[in-house]
Design an enzyme around this catalytic site. Structure first.
Site, mmCIF file in Angstrom:
data_model
loop_
_atom_site.group_PDB
_atom_site.id
_atom_site.type_symbol
_atom_site.label_atom_id
_atom_site.label_comp_id
_atom_site.label_asym_id
_atom_site.label_seq_id
_atom_site.Cartn_x
_atom_site.Cartn_y
_atom_site.Cartn_z
ATOM 1 N N LYS A 267 69.893 85.752 82.010
ATOM 2 C CA LYS A 267 70.586 86.245 80.833
ATOM 3 C C LYS A 267 70.074 87.657 80.545
ATOM 4 O O LYS A 267 68.888 87.942 80.740
ATOM 5 C CB LYS A 267 70.212 85.294 79.690
ATOM 6 C CG LYS A 267 70.781 85.633 78.356
ATOM 7 C CD LYS A 267 70.478 84.508 77.386
ATOM 8 C CE LYS A 267 70.755 84.982 75.974
ATOM 9 N NZ LYS A 267 70.665 83.928 74.986
ATOM 10 N N LYS B 270 65.753 92.081 77.061
ATOM 11 C CA LYS B 270 64.799 93.161 77.126
ATOM 12 C C LYS B 270 63.606 92.766 77.995
ATOM 13 O O LYS B 270 63.187 93.526 78.861
ATOM 14 C CB LYS B 270 64.336 93.419 75.695
ATOM 15 C CG LYS B 270 63.532 94.643 75.542
ATOM 16 C CD LYS B 270 63.265 94.897 74.080
ATOM 17 C CE LYS B 270 63.484 96.340 73.856
ATOM 18 N NZ LYS B 270 64.092 96.770 72.688
ATOM 19 N N LYS C 108 58.808 76.891 75.194
ATOM 20 C CA LYS C 108 57.762 77.741 74.618
ATOM 21 C C LYS C 108 56.374 77.205 74.947
ATOM 22 O O LYS C 108 55.436 77.972 75.171
ATOM 23 C CB LYS C 108 57.923 77.855 73.101
ATOM 24 C CG LYS C 108 59.027 78.799 72.686
ATOM 25 C CD LYS C 108 58.584 80.252 72.872
ATOM 26 C CE LYS C 108 59.686 81.200 72.415
ATOM 27 N NZ LYS C 108 59.325 82.609 72.591
#
Ligand code: TRP
Ligand code: SF4
Length: 325
Positions: free
Chosen positions: A193, A196, A113
Site C-alpha cells: 500500500k 510514507k 502492532k
C-alpha cells in the site's frame, strides 16, 4: 433538514501523498456538501507508537496544509486536532469499562502492532479502537468514511456503542463504515500500500520535477524487460495508478502496451503529467497557506472550539446515563 454527521480521522503522518488523496481526501472533500463533516488529526492515537513524537507538531502542520489545499473547507466542516478536545479521553475511559478485553485482543491491527513493536506493547495500544470509538461516539457520528484496513475498528465501534446503548439506554447511533471508491492505492514499488514508511509514495507537495523523477523509479510489468517485449497492463502498477486519473484515456494505453507500441517511459511521463496538472491548483493553494501560519492556527482553534461544544453535551449525557451525575 438536518444533515447526517460524518466523522473521520487520520494519524498525523505529515505531508500527504497520492494514496491519501485518492484513498481518502478527495472523498472527504466531496462529502462536505452532503453531510455535516468532522475531520480530525488524531495525535493521541499517534502516541501508541512512540517514534513519531518529536515530529508531531511539524507533522500536524504539514498535514493540515495539505488538507486545506485539497479543499477541506473550515467554513463547511469542523477540522481539528484530537488532543484539543480532551473530552475524548474522558469518554475513552468510560467506554473502556464496558469493552471486554477479549474483543480488543482479537483485533487484527493490534496483533500486527504486537509483531511490529514487540518492546512497546502498551496499554494504550490495546485500547486504540476504544479511543477510535470515542472519537466517533463523542460527536454521535453516523457515517465514517474509511479504508478497508479500518473495517475491523468500525465493527468494534458498532459493538461498543450497541453495548453501551443496551446497558445504559439509547445514547449513540451505531456508526456505519463507508468505503471509498479507491480504498487502497498501491505504492510505486508495486508491492505494498502506498505509504510514507515504505518510501513508495508520491507526496502532493512535491514539485512537478520531483514528481516526474519519483515516478521514473516506479515498478511496472516485470515481464517487460526490453522495449520490444509485449506488456501486461493488468499487472502493471503504473497502469493501475493511471486509471485513477480521469484525464488519462487508459483503454488506448492498454492495447499499445500489449503490442509494445509504447514503452514504460511513455506511461510514466503521462502519469507524471496527469498528476502535475491535477495538483497544480492544490500546490498553489498550499504555498499561499504556508505563508500564513497564523491563519492555520486560527482555523484549528476554531475547529476545536466547535468540536468541544458538541463533546461537552455528549459527555454530560453519557455521565448521566451511566449514573455518574
Ligand atoms: N485508526 C485510524 C487510522 O489509522 C484513524 C482514526 C482514529 C479514525 N480515529 C478515527 C478513523 C475515527 C475514522 C474514525 O487510519
Ligand atoms: Fe505498464 Fe505502461 Fe509499461 Fe505497459 S507500457 S508495462 S502499462 S508502464
Amino acid at each position: 433538514m438536518t444533515r447526517r454527521r460524518i466523522f473521520s480521522g487520520a494519524r498525523p503522518t505529515g505531508r500527504q501523498h497520492i494514496g491519501n488523496y485518492l484513498g481518502a481526501l478527495q472523498n472527504w472533500v466531496k462529502l462536505q456538501d452532503k453531510y455535516e463533516c468532522i475531520y480530525c488529526i488524531v495525535d493521541i492515537h499517534a502516541l501508541t507508537s512512540l517514534e513519531d513524537t518529536k515530529q508531531l507538531q511539524g507533522n500536524i502542520h504539514e498535514m493540515i496544509l495539505d488538507w486545506l489545499a485539497v479543499g477541506l473547507d473550515p467554513e463547511k466542516s469542523i477540522l481539528f486536532v484530537q488532543s484539543h478536545v480532551p473530552q475524548v479521553m474522558e469518554l475513552h475511559t468510560l467506554l473502556s469499562m464496558i469493552t471486554p478485553l477479549g474483543w480488543l485482543l482479537r483485533v487484527p491491527t493490534f496483533k500486527e502492532k504486537v509483531k511490529l513493536q514487540p518492546n512497546n506493547v502498551n496499554y494504550g495500544l490495546v485500547g486504540y479502537p476504544v479511543l477510535q470509538t470515542s472519537d466517533i461516539a463523542l460527536y454521535k457520528a453516523e457515517v465514517v468514511p474509511v479504508g478497508e484496513d479500518q473495517l475491523p475498528h468500525l465493527e468494534l465501534a458498532r459493538e461498543i456503542t450497541r453495548r453501551f446503548n443496551s446497558l445504559f439506554g439509547y445514547t449513540f447511533p451505531e456508526p456505519q463504515g463507508k468505503l471509498t471508491s479507491y480504498p487502497m492505492v498501491v505504492g510505486l514499488d508495486g508491492k505494498d500500500k502506498m505509504s510514507k514508511q515504505a518510501g513508495n509514495d508520491i507526496e502532493l507537495a512535491l514539485t512537478p520535477e520531483e514528481t516526474r523523477k519519483k515516478i521514473m523509479t516506479a515498478f511496472t510489468d516485470p515481464a517487460r524487460r526490453y522495449r520490444t517485449d509485449a506488456g501486461h497492463p493488468e499487472v502493471c502498477n503504473v497502469y493501475k495508478l493511471m486509471t485513477y486519473f480521469d484525464r488519462l484515456k487508459t483503454e488506448g494505453i492498454a492495447g499499445q502496451c500489449r503490442s509494445a507500441e509504447i514503452g514504460c517511459v511513455d506511461c510514466k511521463l503521462a502519469l507524471a503529467e496527469a498528476i502535475n496538472s491535477e495538483l497544480k491548483p492544490v500546490r498553489e493553494k498550499r504555498a499561499e497557506l504556508a505563508a500564513d501560519p497564523k491563519s492555520i492556527a486560527a482555523i484549528l482553534n476554531d475547529g476545536a472550539k466547535k468540536a468541544r461544544s458538541i463533546a461537552r453535551k455528549t459527555l454530560k449525557e453519557v455521565k448521566k446515563n451511566m449514573g455518574l451525575i
